[in-house]
Structures are given as C-alpha cells and as structure tokens.
Design a protein around this motif. Structure first.
Motif, PDB file in Angstrom:
ATOM      1  N   GLN A 278     -13.867  -8.836  43.838  1.00 32.30           N
ATOM      2  CA  GLN A 278     -13.621  -7.647  44.649  1.00 32.30           C
ATOM      3  C   GLN A 278     -12.717  -6.651  43.914  1.00 32.30           C
ATOM      4  OE1 GLN A 278     -15.010  -6.893  47.555  1.00 32.30           O
ATOM      5  NE2 GLN A 278     -13.845  -5.021  47.961  1.00 32.30           N
ATOM      6  N   SER A 279     -11.662  -7.171  43.253  1.00 34.10           N
ATOM      7  CA  SER A 279     -10.768  -6.226  42.580  1.00 34.10           C
ATOM      8  C   SER A 279     -11.452  -5.587  41.373  1.00 34.10           C
ATOM      9  CB  SER A 279      -9.436  -6.887  42.204  1.00 34.10           C
ATOM     10  OG  SER A 279      -9.671  -7.973  41.359  1.00 34.10           O
TER      11      SER A 279
ATOM     12  N   ASP B 229     -18.237 -12.545  46.336  1.00 31.08           N
ATOM     13  CA  ASP B 229     -17.273 -13.601  46.621  1.00 31.08           C
ATOM     14  C   ASP B 229     -16.564 -14.158  45.401  1.00 31.08           C
ATOM     15  OD1 ASP B 229     -17.029 -14.057  49.317  1.00 31.08           O
ATOM     16  OD2 ASP B 229     -19.059 -14.889  49.406  1.00 31.08           O
TER      17      ASP B 229
ATOM     18  N   PRO C 128     -16.028  -9.783  51.571  1.00 27.79           N
ATOM     19  CA  PRO C 128     -15.998  -9.230  50.215  1.00 27.79           C
ATOM     20  C   PRO C 128     -17.414  -8.869  49.778  1.00 27.79           C
ATOM     21  CG  PRO C 128     -14.882 -11.355  50.317  1.00 27.79           C
ATOM     22  CD  PRO C 128     -15.529 -11.148  51.635  1.00 27.79           C
TER      23      PRO C 128
ATOM     24  N   THR D 219     -10.225 -11.564  41.220  1.00 24.28           N
ATOM     25  CA  THR D 219     -11.338 -11.639  42.176  1.00 24.28           C
ATOM     26  C   THR D 219     -12.386 -10.600  41.823  1.00 24.28           C
ATOM     27  OG1 THR D 219     -10.284 -10.049  43.640  1.00 24.28           O
ATOM     28  CG2 THR D 219      -9.816 -12.374  44.048  1.00 24.28           C
TER      29      THR D 219
ATOM     30  N   SER E 271     -14.758 -15.182  41.709  1.00 24.72           N
ATOM     31  CA  SER E 271     -13.511 -14.872  41.034  1.00 24.72           C
ATOM     32  C   SER E 271     -13.532 -15.619  39.717  1.00 24.72           C
ATOM     33  CB  SER E 271     -12.323 -15.315  41.881  1.00 24.72           C
ATOM     34  OG  SER E 271     -12.395 -16.710  42.074  1.00 24.72           O
TER      35      SER E 271
END
Ligand SMILES: Nc1ncnc2c1ncn2[C@@H]1O[C@H](COP(=O)(O)OP(=O)(O)O)[C@@H](O)[C@H]1O
Ligand SMILES: [Mg+2]
Lengths: 346, 237
Positions: free
Chosen positions: A199-200, A186, A183, A197, A188
């Motif tokens: 990432q989203s 990392d 990712p 997260t 969240s």
C-alpha cells in the motif's frame, strides 16, 4: 522508549507515506487558490467522501455519494434555470440537462449496477473517483461561480460554509461510524530491517504519477496553459478569450479528483470518519502555506516535511503532534508578514 | 455604402458615483484606422474597456450591425481584441506560450498557421520564443502584446497607447507595424497621446476631452486644425 534505527526507519516510512498524500492535497490547494483565489477548505470532505465511498464499495454496498451527487446535480440544474430565466436557449438547456441531470443519473445507475458485483479493487477505485470528481464541478457551480468576482475574504467565508455543509452531508450520507477500506494490494516485503507494505509503495507511485500528469497538463496542453495564464494574469486571460468559468470548473474538478484519489490512498491505512478529512486537508494546507500558496515544488517538498515532523512528533510527543505540525506555519506567516511590510515600504 | 463595423451611440460609463464618459458616439468602417486622442484622464482607456466589455457601460454598442455580445470572451470570439494600456502579458510564461494563448479560442490547425505569420511579422519574438515574457524589453513587450492579439485573428483591434513608455525610435517601429496591420484587413481603434503620429496613420480622428467628443473628422483635417495643433500637436511643425 528511545529512538533506534529500526524505529527511525519505521517513522521515516510513515512520514513519507503521509507526506506523499499531504503533497497531493497541498498541490490541489495551490492549484485552486492560484486559479480561482478560493481557499479550498472543503477539500478535506472530498478526501473523506473518497475514502468512505471506497470502503463502502469494498463491502459490496452502494455508497451514499452517488445519491448526493444527484442532489448536487439537481441544485446546479435549478440554479442554471434561474440564471437563464430572462432568455432561455434550447441548446444551452439541453447541454445543461445532460451535464447536471444526465451525468449524475448515469453515474448513479452505473454504481447501482456495479457495486454488488465484487469487482477488482482497481475498478472500485475508478468508480470512487468518477463519483467524487464531478462533485467538484457542481460545488463550483453552486457555491463559487456566482461569486467569481468576489474578494478573497468572501470566497474564504464561502469555503467555510461549503465545508460545514459537506461535513453535515457526510454525516447524513455515511453516518458517524468510521470505515476502513481494504488495501488496494495486500502484500508486503522486507527491505533490510524495514517492512514495506504494498500500500505504501502504491501511495508513492500514485503520488509521483499524479505529479507527472499535472506537469504535462500544465506544460503541454492549451487548457493547462490557460489555467496558468489565469493564475498569472486574470485580465490578460479574459482578453484572450479564456472564460473564468472554464478555468474555475477545471481547477475544481482536478482538485476533487486529487482529493478523491488521496482519500482512496489514505482509506486503507487509517480509519476515516465523516469528519476526518478536515484534519488531513489542513496538513495539505500547512504544506501549501509553506510553499507560499504559489509554488508546486516547494509545496510538495514541504508536505514531505510535514509528514516527517508529524511522524516523529507522534513518537516523541504524541499529545502535541497536531500542535507541532500546525505550529510549523507560524514562522512562515511571520516571515511572509515581514516580507509584506518590506513590500509596503518600497 | 457598406455598413459600419463598430457603432457607439451615447456611451456612458461611471466608476462608482463618478461618471467619466458622458455620452460618446463614434463610428468606424471595416478595415479603417480610427484614432481617439486626448489628454491624460480624458477617458480614452475607459472607452476601450467599455467596448471590450471589461467594464460595464450604458448606451448602444453595435458590432457588425448587431448588438455586441455581452461577455469579454464572447466579444473575443466575435473578433474584437484589446491590447490594453498595461499589456497584461503572462509574465512568468514564455513568449511562445503567450502567443499560443492568444489563439485560445481557435482550432489547433488554424493556430499553427497564424503563429507562423506572427513570427514572420515579429522576428524579434521568434528569436525569443523560449524567453519569459517578464524579461522582455518595453518594445518587445508591446510587440508580444500585439502578436498575442493577432493570434485571435481579430476583425477589430483596440489598441490602447501602444507607444506608451517606449523610446522614440521604437514608437516609430510600433506605429509602422500598426499601419502595416491594416493591410491585412483588420480595423484598428487606436488610442494615442502621441496625436501627431496617430493622425498620420489614421483615417478618422476623434478628440476626447473630459469624457466627451470635442472634435471629430478625417484625420488629415484634424492634423492641420489650428486649435488642435496648439493644445495637442505641439506648436511647431
Ligand atoms: N478604476 C477607476 N476607478 C475610478 N476612477 C477611474 C478608474 N479608472 C479611471 N478613472 C478615472 O476616469 C477618468 C478617465 O480615465 P482613463 O479612461 O484612464 O483616461 P485616459 O485613458 O484618457 O488617460 C480619469 O479621471 C480617471 O481618474
Ligand atoms: Mg489611458
């Protein structure tokens, strides 16, 4: 198992995340089609190349793509030489050498040097994009430029060919194993019942950012307007001096860049194989068709819809997930063909 | 004698197997207006498209004493500019964007200057800058097509029936604009079915029939030619 609020919010988040990536891919498909009339099937391969390149860089190794880029460059160089066999001009030759041999060599060298250094993830993403984006240029030069005046059908067949070729090359250069990129971030955090997260969030931000950048490019720059002009009126664009090649190359490089970024965004959330890109690209394609192959906003909205449908379908009927998603285009095709019949009757 | 700006020698054009231009020759001097007249289907549009490079042709096209460049885009860069019969505007883009794109091959600073000149020449367009080209009236569209062409600072304008489909009053406006343009030094190759009006503003005229030049000469002479008068200029006057 039945749907409760927690699962629903989870599915929505999942749908949005995928939908955002499909939106980017749909936009690239619409862009390439409206400017060049090419149905950009190999887009999925660019996505996979992007994801796999990033995943390889994550491990500190040198990915196969720079070498592939070099091969593409050499092929483009030879094609240019062949097309100039009658009258060779020195300045054109020098430019050709710089673009087709110099650029990929430079990138290759830079990657060889940078890959083992364990650089921050942002830099790895930048390296990935600068490897994949120029591929758009060479793929256009090698496969499509000679066919600038061909029919949509010939261009479509060419696209299938390029897709298959790039698929094979993907297998050669990356092997059959799937890879998952780390990712980009990392972290969240929780928002009510929802675990979000980083990432989203990154995916949403990148998608919005790319859309804003595209908007500025098409509305505010002369080159962007030239691309729109080509899409609206091909002959008109040539008559003001816009070269078909220029808009074609620009569309392809933009599309390859978007695809590479999509791969970079997807890479950390699913395991990507050399042939995964095709299915991801197809979903962008569904969105583009829902948008009538011409509308950026409708395509983006449709892509979110595709992501949602896919996400909920995977909960209720996971075996039929893909069928349901691709089934979405059937009513649209019927609708479009009814429209076409009306058009003919007029 | 200064040399010709454009010299066509024995131009042939075919669509598939059918040859529609059978060896056209034509010469025009810098800054002059030359008109090509002839009935519908004579090959006038085909001739202009060949000169612009939109369609392939055989024969020699000399521009400014040298063979004309090969691609359309290179011809635009060399100073040729075609205003086609169907205008070919960017209909879903604004008037402003259409005009801007006319100067695509020029530097931004030069574009700005020419843009102001163009808006001064076509105040109607200045009022409609933000309007989409597709929503303009026929006359305004023709003005926009001319304006877009002027943005490239052409030395040779190829005008394909600029008065086609326009109301008589607007035809007069457009042809006035065309004859005004020559004062800027641009040469104009004018294709018209409206032969009388075209010969009035032109220096030289060519009558094309079935892909061949039938008559040519000073426009003033053609305008009073009895044979021509009957078939192309209308019997009266
Ligand atoms: N794209 C085309 N394909 C085949 N024939 C054409 C095409 N365009 C024009 N023609 C034919 O070429 C001839 C000349 O047409 P054109 O140059 O348009 O004449 P004009 O402009 O004088 O009316 C006509 O007989 C026309 O039917
Ligand atoms: Mg015509």
């Amino acid at each position: 198992m039945h749907l409760d609020a927690t699962i629903a919010t989870f599915l929505i988040q999942d749908g949005l995340t995928n939908g955002a990536v499909y939106a980017l891919l749909g936009l690239a498909i619409v862009l390439v089609f409206s400017v060049t009339r090419v149905i950009f099937i190999p887009q999925g391969e660019f996505v996979a190349y992007g994801a796999l390149t990033l995943a390889t860089l994550d491990t500190g190794n040198v990915p196969g793509t720079p070498k592939l880029l070099l091969c593409f460059g050499v092929a483009a160089f030879l094609l240019d030489l062949w097309s100039w066999r009658r009258d060779l001009k020195v300045d054109a030759l020098l430019r050709n050498i710089a673009l087709n041999l110099g650029l990929p060599l430079l990138i290759y060298g830079a990657v060889l040097y940078l890959a083992p250094l364990q650089l921050p993830s942002v830099v790895r993403v930048l390296i990935t994009v600068s490897i994949i984006a120029p591929m758009g240029l060479y793929v256009y030069r090698i496969a499509y430029r000679p066919l600038a005046d061909a029919s949509v059908l010939v261009l479509l067949i060419t696209s299938v060919g390029v897709h298959l070729a790039m698929l094979g090359l993907g297998l050669i250069f990356f092997g059959p194993e799937g890879l998952r990129a780390a990712p980009l971030h990392d972290g969240s955090f929780t928002m009510g019942p929802l675990l979000v997260t980083a990432q989203s969030v990154l995916i949403y931000l990148m998608t919005i950012l790319i859309m804003i950048a595209l908007y500025f490019f098409f509305e505010k720059t002369l080159l962007g307007k030239a691309l729109r002009a080509t899409a609206v009126n091909r002959l008109g664009a040539r008559l003001v001096g816009v070269r078909t090649q220029l808009t074609g190359v620009t569309a392809f490089v933009l599309a390859a860049t978007i695809a590479a970024l999509s791969g970079v965004l997807m890479g950390p959330i699913t395991t990507i194989y050399y042939d995964t890109g095709f299915l991801i690209g197809l979903k962008g394609f569904v969105a583009a068709i829902l948008g009538g192959m011409g509308s950026f906003p409708v395509t983006a909205i449709a892509a979110i819809g595709v992501g949602m449908v896919e996400s909920f379908a995977s909960f209720f009927a996971s075996n039929y997930k893909e069928i349901i998603v691709f089934g979405l285009i059937v009513p649209v095709l019927i609708w479009l063909s009814i429209g076409a019949i009306h058009h003919e009757e007029e | 004698m200064s040399r010709n700006l454009l010299e066509l020698t024995d131009i042939h054009v075919s669509y598939g197997r059918a040859e529609v231009l059978h060896g056209i020759s034509l010469a025009m001097r810098p800054g002059s207006i030359v008109t090509v007249i002839g009935a519908n289907g004579a090959g006038k549009t085909t001739l202009l498209n060949a000169v612009m490079g939109v369609i392939p042709s055989t024969g020699a096209i000399l521009y400014d004493g040298a063979p004309v460049p090969r691609s359309v885009e290179a011809r635009v860069a060399a100073g040729l500019c075609l205003v086609p019969e169907k205008r070919e505007l960017f209909s879903s883009m604004t008037v402003e964007d259409n005009i801007e794109l006319g100067g695509f091959l020029r530097r931004a600073s030069e574009r700005g200057e020419t843009r102001e000149e163009v808006y001064t020449r076509f105040p109607r367009l200045a009022e409609r800058r933000k309007q989409l080209a597709g929503t303009l009236s026929g006359g305004e569209r023709q003005m926009l097509a001319l304006a877009r062409a002027l943005m490239s600072r052409p030395r040779l304008l190829l005008l394909d029936e600029p008065s086609l489909g326009l109301a008589p009053k607007i035809v007069v406006d457009i042809l006035n604009i065309v004859s005004e343009l020559r004062k800027t030094g641009v040469a104009i190759l004018l294709v018209e079915q409206n032969a009388r009006a075209a010969l009035e503003i032109a220096d030289e005229g060519y009558l094309v029939e079935l892909g061949e030049v039938r008559r040519s000469g000073p426009a003033a002479e053609l305008a009073v030619d009895p044979a021509l008068m009957e078939s192309y200029l209308g019997a009266h006057s």
